[in-house]
Design a protein around this motif. Sequence first.
Motif, PDB file in Angstrom:
ATOM      1  N   UNK A  77     -25.930  -8.650  33.165  1.00 32.25           N
ATOM      2  CA  UNK A  77     -24.866  -9.153  34.032  1.00 32.25           C
ATOM      3  C   UNK A  77     -25.333  -9.240  35.483  1.00 32.25           C
ATOM      4  N   UNK A  78     -26.137  -8.278  35.923  1.00 37.88           N
ATOM      5  CA  UNK A  78     -26.691  -8.322  37.279  1.00 37.88           C
ATOM      6  C   UNK A  78     -27.565  -9.567  37.431  1.00 37.88           C
ATOM      7  N   UNK A  79     -28.430  -9.818  36.465  1.00 39.22           N
ATOM      8  CA  UNK A  79     -29.285 -11.002  36.470  1.00 39.22           C
ATOM      9  C   UNK A  79     -28.445 -12.276  36.470  1.00 39.22           C
ATOM     10  N   UNK A  80     -27.458 -12.329  35.581  1.00 37.55           N
ATOM     11  CA  UNK A  80     -26.601 -13.503  35.461  1.00 37.55           C
ATOM     12  C   UNK A  80     -25.869 -13.783  36.771  1.00 37.55           C
ATOM     13  N   UNK A  81     -25.379 -12.743  37.398  1.00 36.97           N
ATOM     14  CA  UNK A  81     -24.645 -12.909  38.648  1.00 36.97           C
ATOM     15  C   UNK A  81     -25.545 -13.492  39.735  1.00 36.97           C
ATOM     16  N   UNK A  82     -26.750 -12.995  39.858  1.00 38.61           N
ATOM     17  CA  UNK A  82     -27.677 -13.516  40.872  1.00 38.61           C
ATOM     18  C   UNK A  82     -28.046 -14.969  40.570  1.00 38.61           C
ATOM     19  N   UNK A  83     -28.283 -15.275  39.317  1.00 36.20           N
ATOM     20  CA  UNK A  83     -28.622 -16.643  38.936  1.00 36.20           C
ATOM     21  C   UNK A  83     -27.444 -17.587  39.176  1.00 36.20           C
ATOM     22  N   UNK A  84     -26.239 -17.103  38.923  1.00 35.59           N
ATOM     23  CA  UNK A  84     -25.040 -17.920  39.106  1.00 35.59           C
ATOM     24  C   UNK A  84     -24.869 -18.321  40.572  1.00 35.59           C
ATOM     25  N   UNK A  85     -25.110 -17.396  41.479  1.00 34.88           N
ATOM     26  CA  UNK A  85     -25.003 -17.701  42.914  1.00 34.88           C
ATOM     27  C   UNK A  85     -26.009 -18.789  43.285  1.00 34.88           C
ATOM     28  N   UNK A  86     -27.254 -18.629  42.844  1.00 33.28           N
ATOM     29  CA  UNK A  86     -28.280 -19.639  43.143  1.00 33.28           C
ATOM     30  C   UNK A  86     -27.937 -20.980  42.503  1.00 33.28           C
ATOM     31  N   UNK A  87     -27.456 -20.943  41.283  1.00 34.34           N
ATOM     32  CA  UNK A  87     -27.114 -22.173  40.577  1.00 34.34           C
ATOM     33  C   UNK A  87     -25.974 -22.916  41.278  1.00 34.34           C
ATOM     34  N   UNK A  88     -24.983 -22.198  41.759  1.00 39.52           N
ATOM     35  CA  UNK A  88     -23.865 -22.833  42.459  1.00 39.52           C
ATOM     36  C   UNK A  88     -24.334 -23.468  43.772  1.00 39.52           C
ATOM     37  N   UNK A  89     -25.285 -22.822  44.449  1.00 44.55           N
ATOM     38  CA  UNK A  89     -25.855 -23.429  45.654  1.00 44.55           C
ATOM     39  C   UNK A  89     -26.565 -24.731  45.305  1.00 44.55           C
ATOM     40  N   UNK A  90     -27.340 -24.729  44.226  1.00 43.59           N
ATOM     41  CA  UNK A  90     -28.037 -25.945  43.799  1.00 43.59           C
ATOM     42  C   UNK A  90     -27.039 -27.026  43.395  1.00 43.59           C
ATOM     43  N   UNK A  91     -25.926 -26.649  42.775  1.00 45.60           N
ATOM     44  CA  UNK A  91     -24.925 -27.641  42.393  1.00 45.60           C
ATOM     45  C   UNK A  91     -24.323 -28.316  43.630  1.00 45.60           C
ATOM     46  N   UNK A  92     -24.001 -27.529  44.657  1.00 48.77           N
ATOM     47  CA  UNK A  92     -23.437 -28.122  45.885  1.00 48.77           C
ATOM     48  C   UNK A  92     -24.406 -29.146  46.475  1.00 48.77           C
ATOM     49  N   UNK A  93     -25.691 -28.820  46.478  1.00 45.33           N
ATOM     50  CA  UNK A  93     -26.700 -29.768  46.976  1.00 45.33           C
ATOM     51  C   UNK A  93     -26.743 -31.018  46.089  1.00 45.33           C
ATOM     52  N   UNK A  94     -26.743 -30.829  44.777  1.00 50.99           N
ATOM     53  CA  UNK A  94     -26.807 -31.960  43.842  1.00 50.99           C
ATOM     54  C   UNK A  94     -25.570 -32.840  43.967  1.00 50.99           C
ATOM     55  N   UNK A  95     -24.401 -32.215  44.110  1.00 52.37           N
ATOM     56  CA  UNK A  95     -23.157 -32.965  44.248  1.00 52.37           C
ATOM     57  C   UNK A  95     -23.191 -33.833  45.504  1.00 52.37           C
ATOM     58  N   UNK A  96     -23.730 -33.287  46.594  1.00 53.50           N
ATOM     59  CA  UNK A  96     -23.851 -34.061  47.835  1.00 53.50           C
ATOM     60  C   UNK A  96     -24.786 -35.252  47.626  1.00 53.50           C
ATOM     61  N   UNK A  97     -25.878 -35.033  46.904  1.00 52.81           N
ATOM     62  CA  UNK A  97     -26.809 -36.140  46.600  1.00 52.81           C
ATOM     63  C   UNK A  97     -26.117 -37.220  45.784  1.00 52.81           C
ATOM     64  N   UNK A  98     -25.367 -36.817  44.772  1.00 52.09           N
ATOM     65  CA  UNK A  98     -24.675 -37.773  43.916  1.00 52.09           C
ATOM     66  C   UNK A  98     -23.643 -38.564  44.697  1.00 52.09           C
ATOM     67  N   UNK A  99     -22.970 -37.917  45.635  1.00 46.85           N
ATOM     68  CA  UNK A  99     -21.995 -38.626  46.464  1.00 46.85           C
ATOM     69  C   UNK A  99     -22.687 -39.633  47.369  1.00 46.85           C
ATOM     70  N   UNK A 100     -23.834 -39.248  47.929  1.00 45.09           N
ATOM     71  CA  UNK A 100     -24.600 -40.175  48.774  1.00 45.09           C
ATOM     72  C   UNK A 100     -25.047 -41.397  47.972  1.00 45.09           C
ATOM     73  N   UNK A 101     -25.360 -41.203  46.690  1.00 45.00           N
ATOM     74  CA  UNK A 101     -25.795 -42.281  45.823  1.00 45.00           C
ATOM     75  C   UNK A 101     -24.627 -43.110  45.293  1.00 45.00           C
ATOM     76  N   UNK A 102     -23.398 -42.645  45.556  1.00 43.75           N
ATOM     77  CA  UNK A 102     -22.219 -43.362  45.087  1.00 43.75           C
ATOM     78  C   UNK A 102     -21.900 -43.120  43.624  1.00 43.75           C
ATOM     79  N   UNK A 103     -22.521 -42.113  43.027  1.00 47.04           N
ATOM     80  CA  UNK A 103     -22.265 -41.800  41.619  1.00 47.04           C
ATOM     81  C   UNK A 103     -20.940 -41.042  41.483  1.00 47.04           C
ATOM     82  N   UNK A 104     -20.636 -40.208  42.449  1.00 44.62           N
ATOM     83  CA  UNK A 104     -19.369 -39.452  42.425  1.00 44.62           C
ATOM     84  C   UNK A 104     -18.436 -39.952  43.512  1.00 44.62           C
TER      85      UNK A 104
END
Length: 153
Positions: A126-153
């Motif tokens: 659970x400790x590992x999962x929690x740390x990975x989840x925080x990093x993954x959510x940061x990567x998602x915010x970056x990816x979502x911004x990229x997708x919006x710039x591309x007009x996909x979202x």
Amino acid sequence: MTFVERFAAELVEAGMQRMAARVFAALLASETGALSAAELSERLQASPAAVSGAVRYLAQVGLLTREREPGSRRERYRVHSDQWYETFTRRDQILTRWENTLRFGIDALGPDSAAGHRIAETAAFFDFLQKELVDMMDRWRERKAELREQGVL
């Protein structure tokens, strides 16, 4: 099979209650992301009582929000475009509580016992999962911004 029923079946397979899965899928697939109880009953050919129980469950687990229609006593139920992000972010709090309880269990059962070792491994996971989840959510915010710039979202 329609998208709503197909996605609901997938959610049921993953452990969600059947009517809650159907309501969630119907809201997700609706144009506005929001429907009244009457609209849900009609679309799903389900009783108002079944819809009521499903929306109560979905609200409790944070998968929908309730809102009042302006000038009306009717409630509408809404899913948001960032629903999954919010849901997984809240899981971080649950993982913290579980990890704290598991650490208590390690002490209560003894760190050198077989049960203590199993619980320690679960806590470490659970400790590992929690740390990975925080990093993954940061990567998602970056990816979502990229997708919006591309007009996909």
